[in-house]
Motif scaffolding. Sequence first.
Motif, PDB file in Angstrom:
ATOM      1  N   GLY A 149       0.921  -1.115   0.138  1.00 38.01           N
ATOM      2  CA  GLY A 149      -0.082   0.063   0.215  1.00 38.01           C
ATOM      3  C   GLY A 149       0.845   1.064   0.109  1.00 38.01           C
ATOM      4  O   GLY A 149       2.046   1.188  -0.315  1.00 38.01           O
ATOM      5  N   LYS A 150       0.330   2.284   0.469  1.00 41.64           N
ATOM      6  CA  LYS A 150       0.927   3.501   0.259  1.00 41.64           C
ATOM      7  C   LYS A 150       0.734   4.580   1.509  1.00 41.64           C
ATOM      8  O   LYS A 150       1.096   5.761   1.594  1.00 41.64           O
ATOM      9  N   THR A 151       0.631   3.797   2.628  1.00 38.30           N
ATOM     10  CA  THR A 151       0.348   4.562   4.009  1.00 38.30           C
ATOM     11  C   THR A 151       1.555   3.792   5.012  1.00 38.30           C
ATOM     12  O   THR A 151       2.177   2.865   4.686  1.00 38.30           O
ATOM     13  N   LEU A 152       1.744   4.198   6.123  1.00 38.52           N
ATOM     14  CA  LEU A 152       2.554   3.890   7.129  1.00 38.52           C
ATOM     15  C   LEU A 152       2.056   2.722   7.666  1.00 38.52           C
ATOM     16  O   LEU A 152       2.702   1.912   8.513  1.00 38.52           O
TER      17      LEU A 152
ATOM     18  N   ALA B 181       9.576  -5.878  -8.844  1.00 37.67           N
ATOM     19  CA  ALA B 181       8.715  -4.588  -9.576  1.00 37.67           C
ATOM     20  C   ALA B 181       7.535  -4.780  -9.552  1.00 37.67           C
ATOM     21  O   ALA B 181       6.605  -3.950  -9.943  1.00 37.67           O
ATOM     22  N   ASN B 182       6.785  -5.687  -9.061  1.00 40.43           N
ATOM     23  CA  ASN B 182       5.295  -5.984  -8.810  1.00 40.43           C
ATOM     24  C   ASN B 182       4.576  -5.448  -7.753  1.00 40.43           C
ATOM     25  O   ASN B 182       3.551  -5.877  -7.306  1.00 40.43           O
ATOM     26  N   GLN B 183       5.374  -4.643  -6.776  1.00 43.66           N
ATOM     27  CA  GLN B 183       4.903  -4.194  -5.466  1.00 43.66           C
ATOM     28  C   GLN B 183       4.603  -2.749  -5.640  1.00 43.66           C
ATOM     29  O   GLN B 183       5.360  -2.080  -6.599  1.00 43.66           O
ATOM     30  N   LYS B 184       4.264  -2.257  -4.577  1.00 46.86           N
ATOM     31  CA  LYS B 184       3.955  -0.584  -4.313  1.00 46.86           C
ATOM     32  C   LYS B 184       5.461  -0.303  -3.835  1.00 46.86           C
ATOM     33  O   LYS B 184       6.162  -1.266  -3.236  1.00 46.86           O
ATOM     34  N   PHE B 185       5.942   0.900  -4.197  1.00 46.90           N
ATOM     35  CA  PHE B 185       7.161   1.513  -3.797  1.00 46.90           C
ATOM     36  C   PHE B 185       7.009   2.907  -3.057  1.00 46.90           C
ATOM     37  O   PHE B 185       6.382   3.744  -3.621  1.00 46.90           O
TER      38      PHE B 185
END
Length: 120
Positions: A9-12, A22-26
């Motif tokens: 995901g994109k949060t803490l 490369a198939n993950q969120k970064f």
Amino acid sequence: MKIAMTTNGKTLDSLISDNFDANQKFLVVKISDMSTEEIAISNDLTAADLAQKVIDLNCEGIITGNFLSEKAFDLLADGCVTRYLGSGYSVAEAIKLMEKRTLPLIRNFEGTDKCSGDHH
């Protein structure tokens, strides 16, 4: 200091991925203020491309899971990027453990605790 992470995901509160690929969120976290930046990655990006992106963003470390690409591992190690094993932890938990120096290091491609070659 900036730390890169592969996450779900994109949060803490997002979890660190089980593998570096490369198939993950970064996500990049600026430790001084805990600000986050999701880095867009394209579908045709390889693990080595992602490793180079970490280097290009001047990240001092990466928190991730196991490496599936020896080339990506070598790029990060040669680029003096510290590799931390954080799979299963949230981003926030992994950062706290890293700051306490209790988050395990990924010392070699195989993921064992022994140093090999010039990478440590």
